[in-house]
Enzyme design. Structure first.
Site, PDB file in Angstrom:
ATOM      1  N   GLU A  80     -12.550 163.230  89.061  1.00 23.15           N
ATOM      2  CA  GLU A  80     -11.777 161.997  88.851  1.00 23.15           C
ATOM      3  C   GLU A  80     -12.585 161.049  87.976  1.00 23.15           C
ATOM      4  O   GLU A  80     -13.744 160.746  88.257  1.00 23.15           O
ATOM      5  CB  GLU A  80     -11.438 161.305  90.175  1.00 23.15           C
ATOM      6  N   ASP A 155      -8.388 151.871  82.172  1.00 18.87           N
ATOM      7  CA  ASP A 155      -8.284 150.539  81.573  1.00 18.87           C
ATOM      8  C   ASP A 155      -7.299 150.566  80.408  1.00 18.87           C
ATOM      9  O   ASP A 155      -7.465 151.353  79.486  1.00 18.87           O
ATOM     10  CB  ASP A 155      -9.660 150.097  81.068  1.00 18.87           C
ATOM     11  N   ASP A 191       0.227 152.064  84.570  1.00 19.34           N
ATOM     12  CA  ASP A 191       1.316 151.116  84.800  1.00 19.34           C
ATOM     13  C   ASP A 191       1.586 150.302  83.531  1.00 19.34           C
ATOM     14  O   ASP A 191       2.263 149.286  83.581  1.00 19.34           O
ATOM     15  CB  ASP A 191       1.004 150.183  85.977  1.00 19.34           C
TER      16      ASP A 191
HETATM   17  C1  LIG Z   1      -8.518 149.938  85.626  1.00 17.36           C
HETATM   18  S1  LIG Z   1      -9.760 150.677  86.584  1.00 17.36           S
HETATM   19  C2  LIG Z   1      -8.843 151.788  87.626  1.00 17.36           C
HETATM   20  C3  LIG Z   1      -9.603 152.219  88.828  1.00 17.36           C
HETATM   21  C4  LIG Z   1      -8.898 153.205  89.761  1.00 17.36           C
HETATM   22  N1  LIG Z   1      -8.676 154.491  89.118  1.00 17.36           N
HETATM   23  C5  LIG Z   1      -7.641 152.636  90.325  1.00 17.36           C
HETATM   24  O1  LIG Z   1      -6.585 153.239  90.125  1.00 17.36           O
HETATM   25  O2  LIG Z   1      -7.699 151.595  90.991  1.00 17.36           O
HETATM   26  C6  LIG Z   1     -10.588 151.764  85.474  1.00 17.36           C
HETATM   27  C7  LIG Z   1     -11.962 152.142  85.934  1.00 17.36           C
HETATM   28  O3  LIG Z   1     -12.484 153.109  85.042  1.00 17.36           O
HETATM   29  C8  LIG Z   1     -13.863 152.883  84.884  1.00 17.36           C
HETATM   30  N2  LIG Z   1     -14.250 153.495  83.605  1.00 17.36           N
HETATM   31  C9  LIG Z   1     -13.766 153.199  82.386  1.00 17.36           C
HETATM   32  N3  LIG Z   1     -14.297 153.985  81.444  1.00 17.36           N
HETATM   33  C10 LIG Z   1     -15.171 154.813  82.100  1.00 17.36           C
HETATM   34  C11 LIG Z   1     -16.026 155.848  81.663  1.00 17.36           C
HETATM   35  N4  LIG Z   1     -16.102 156.202  80.368  1.00 17.36           N
HETATM   36  N5  LIG Z   1     -16.774 156.478  82.573  1.00 17.36           N
HETATM   37  C12 LIG Z   1     -16.705 156.126  83.888  1.00 17.36           C
HETATM   38  N6  LIG Z   1     -15.894 155.160  84.368  1.00 17.36           N
HETATM   39  C13 LIG Z   1     -15.132 154.507  83.474  1.00 17.36           C
HETATM   40  C14 LIG Z   1     -14.026 151.381  84.946  1.00 17.36           C
HETATM   41  O4  LIG Z   1     -15.321 150.994  85.349  1.00 17.36           O
HETATM   42  C15 LIG Z   1     -12.964 150.992  85.980  1.00 17.36           C
HETATM   43  O5  LIG Z   1     -13.498 150.902  87.268  1.00 17.36           O
END
Ligand SMILES: C[S@@+](CC[C@H](N)C(=O)[O-])C[C@H]1O[C@@H](n2cnc3c(N)ncnc32)[C@H](O)[C@@H]1O
Length: 250
Positions: A80, A155, A191
């Site tokens: 994941e 994101d 979303d």
């Molecule tokens: C918008 S959040 C969604 C978190 C979770 N999947 C949820 O549905 O609540 C996106 C997450 O992806 C992580 N993230 C973004 N790019 C990443 C990368 N290249 N490697 C690891 N984590 C990453 C960010 O730190 C953030 O916590």
């Protein structure tokens, strides 16, 4: 996406210079899909990091992992990417005891929160790597090895000038497809409709992937509905799931 998720579209975070980190195979300028910020750690998260980190955190190294030695068994492995606070990750790992899970996240409070859940729920089939997922997939995951990849609510990088930071781009999807074994599943959810459309186009354009649905897929039962999502649905907002399968190509 959960209520306590870090949002990179925070205006104070938007204008950071792009750094290393996006694509797999070709040497090119890399753009990170995240912005690292200090987050507040709860005491429980901090304690989990100290006490459970040594057992469940896998250090990043630019060499292939050996999942059977990591988990002490040979089971299907699902990665994941960007698990946030790890709510879905923990629920899915608890419900699918016959499968091993590797969660990748850069945000320390989220890592602490998921370690805490691992301890509370006794999740022996879950490990965490705190590092850029692009580099982890590139260097630590062998080709044709994964049963699945989950990318839930990545994101969205709403602003046009930041769209290049989105994870789901052709080169990264090609890397993900190469790490799945034939029959393995790439499951994305978002979303944000413009990102859903980009996902459908990019995943649909990757020759090693086949869409399991005519377009967007119904939410598979294993992906739990988050609080944020239920509220969004009540307000009439959409959520789009995409479920693609790795196929063998000549
Ligand atoms: C918008 S959040 C969604 C978190 C979770 N999947 C949820 O549905 O609540 C996106 C997450 O992806 C992580 N993230 C973004 N790019 C990443 C990368 N290249 N490697 C690891 N984590 C990453 C960010 O730190 C953030 O916590």
């Amino acid at each position: 996406m959960t209520d306590d998720t870090v949002l990179p579209d925070d205006p104070t975070a938007n204008d950071l210079p792009a750094q290393a980190g996006e694509v797999a195979e070709a040497p090119q300028r890399r753009i990170r899909s995240f912005v690292l910020r200090a987050g507040r750690m709860g005491t429980g998260q901090q304690r989990a990091l100290e006490e459970l980190g040594p057992r469940y955190l896998v250090p990043y190294a630019a060499e292939p992992l050996d999942p059977p030695s990591l988990f002490g068994r040979d089971a299907p492995l699902i990665v994941e990417i960007g698990f946030g606070m790890g709510h879905a990750t923990a629920q899915i790992a608890a419900a699918r005891a016959d499968t091993d899970f590797l969660g990748i996240e850069v945000h320390t409070p989220g890592v602490g929160a998921l370690l805490k859940r691992i301890g509370e729920d006794g999740l022996s089939n879950l490990r965490i790597i705190q590092h850029d997922a692009v580099e982890v997939l590139e260097h630590m995951i062998a080709p044709d090895s994964l049963a699945g990849v989950h990318v839930f609510f990545p994101d969205p990088w709403h602003k046009k000038k930041h769209n290049k930071r989105r994870l789901i781009q052709p080169a990264f999807v090609a890397l993900l497809a190469s790490r799945l074994k034939p029959g393995g599943i790439l499951h994305c959810a978002t979303d944000w409709q413009p990102y859903a459309e980009q996902m459908l186009e990019v995943l649909g354009g990757e020759p090693r992937l086949r869409n399991t649905a005519p377009g967007y897929a119904p939410r598979p039962d294993y992906r739990p509905l988050t609080k944020f999502e239920s509220r969004g649905i009540r307000l009439g907002h959409g959520v789009w799931d995409l479920v693609f399968e790795r196929q063998t190509i000549a």
